[in-house]
Every structure is written in structure tokens, then in C-alpha cells.
Write a protein that holds these residues in place. Structure first.
Motif, short mmCIF file in Angstrom:
data_model
loop_
_atom_site.label_atom_id
_atom_site.label_comp_id
_atom_site.label_asym_id
_atom_site.label_seq_id
_atom_site.Cartn_x
_atom_site.Cartn_y
_atom_site.Cartn_z
N HIS A 44 0.74 -1.23 -0.12
CA HIS A 44 -0.04 -0.01 0.10
C HIS A 44 0.93 1.29 0.08
N ALA A 45 1.89 1.29 0.77
CA ALA A 45 2.77 2.54 0.70
C ALA A 45 3.47 2.57 -0.35
N ILE A 46 4.07 1.41 -0.98
CA ILE A 46 4.79 1.69 -2.20
C ILE A 46 3.76 2.16 -3.66
N THR A 47 2.50 1.60 -3.30
CA THR A 47 1.72 2.08 -4.31
C THR A 47 1.19 3.44 -4.23
N ASP A 67 -15.78 0.51 -2.19
CA ASP A 67 -16.08 -0.44 -3.10
C ASP A 67 -15.62 -1.80 -2.78
N PRO A 68 -16.92 -2.56 -2.84
CA PRO A 68 -16.90 -4.00 -2.38
C PRO A 68 -16.08 -4.52 -3.39
N THR A 69 -15.62 -4.15 -4.53
CA THR A 69 -14.88 -4.92 -5.44
C THR A 69 -13.33 -5.17 -4.71
N TYR A 70 -13.10 -4.35 -3.93
CA TYR A 70 -11.66 -4.66 -3.17
C TYR A 70 -11.58 -5.11 -1.77
N TYR A 77 -2.23 -6.64 -6.77
CA TYR A 77 -3.29 -5.79 -7.88
C TYR A 77 -3.07 -4.37 -7.81
N PHE A 78 -3.14 -3.85 -6.49
CA PHE A 78 -2.94 -2.30 -6.55
C PHE A 78 -1.73 -1.95 -6.95
N LEU A 79 -0.63 -2.64 -6.55
CA LEU A 79 0.89 -2.31 -6.95
C LEU A 79 0.92 -2.46 -8.48
N THR A 80 0.70 -3.49 -9.28
CA THR A 80 0.59 -3.57 -10.53
C THR A 80 -0.15 -2.72 -11.28
N LYS A 81 -1.33 -2.20 -10.97
CA LYS A 81 -2.00 -1.07 -11.51
C LYS A 81 -1.32 0.16 -11.42
#
Length: 160
Positions: A44-47, A67-70, A77-81
Motif C-alpha cells: 500500500h505504501a509503495i503504491t 468499493d466492495p470489489t476490493y 493488484y494495486f501495486l501492479t495497476k
């Protein structure tokens, strides 16, 4: 050369019914971190740092916990995006430097695996990823073993 620096910070409280995930690695510990996703505070911090370097807001803007998707999402996934946005804007990674702050468990044995996992996710060299761990010397909420925090800095540079 066009370079940018981003800073990210994340904090989560401990939870008895969650696994401890740091840098995409599950670490054996009696507690994990509470969060809407998998609560991987390192990713999360790197993202956040990557998004900040691009002046594109933060992780909550792109992946809101409303967002319930997450719910329960893998933070890889967050880092990749976020890293895809770096490439889309014409940049690549110079380096990442992050510090995990928690009283326990001792993380030194896990640092090589965490570094390798992040380098693999981003398809970069291992020497571009620096991960450190420290305690808060028993001070504050971290010292009372209520939670953990991560600070991360990234440098991105414009592709030539």
C-alpha cells in the motif's frame, strides 16, 4: 533527465483473525493486519508513493475501501495497476526504499523474500528494491503492539 520522487505511508491495526502479509509474502505470526483488502501495508505504501510521484492521488482514490470489489483484494493488484500508470506516463522505476515499523515479528529473515517478490511483481532488478525493518522502541501505538506502519519512497525516471 526528468525524475520524480514519491512518498507513501500506511498504517493498520493488528487483527487476530487475519494473516500477516507484507510485500506479497505471507509471514507466520499469530496476528495479521486489519483492512478492507489483504492489508499489505508495505505494498500500500509503495503504491501510494508511485501514485504520488505521478501526482495522481492516492490508493484510496484509485481503489476506495467503499468499493466492495476490493474487499479482501490482493494488494499485488494495486501495486501492479499503479506501476502500469508509471509506464503509461513514460516513466520507469529508479528505486524503492521502504521501512516497515513494527515491534514483532522480527522481519530480518523475511526481507530477502519480500525484496524478491516486489522485484518480480514489477519486473525490475533486485538492487532497485530496498526494504528495511525497525521498531518504535516500545513507544506509541506501534510500541504498544496495537499496529504497524510503513514509509516508502520511490524514484521514477522518464524513459529516454
Amino acid at each position: 533527465m526528468d525524475i520524480r520522487v514519491g512518498f507513501g505511508y500506511d498504517v493498520h491495526r493488528w487483527s487476530a483473525d487475519r494473516p500477516l502479509i507484507l510485500g506479497g509474502i505471507t509471514i507466520a505470526h499469530e496476528m495479521g493486519l486489519y483492512g478492507h483488502s489483504d492489508a499489505d501495508i508495505l505494498l500500500h505504501a509503495i503504491t501510494d508513493a508511485l501514485l504520488g510521484a505521478l501526482a495522481l492521488g492516492d490508493i484510496g482514490t484509485h481503489f476506495p475501501d467503499t468499493d466492495p470489489t476490493y474487499r479482501g483484494a490482493d494488494s499485488v493488484y494495486f501495486l501492479t495497476k499503479a506501476y502500469e500508470l508509471v509506464g503509461h506516463e513514460g516513466y520507469n522505476l529508479g528505486n524503492i526504499d521502504a521501512t516497515i515499523v513494527m515491534e514483532r515479528p522480527k522481519l530480518l529473515p523475511f526481507i530477502p523474500s519480500i525484496r524478491g517478490r516486489i522485484a518480480s511483481i514489477l519486473s525490475v532488478e533486485l538492487d532497485q528494491i530496498s526494504i528495511k525493518a525497525t521498531t518504535s522502541e516500545r513507544m506509541g501505538f506501534i510500541g504498544r503492539d496495537e499496529g504497524a506502519a510503513v514509509m516508502a519512497t520511490v524514484l521514477i525516471k522518464k524513459n529516454i
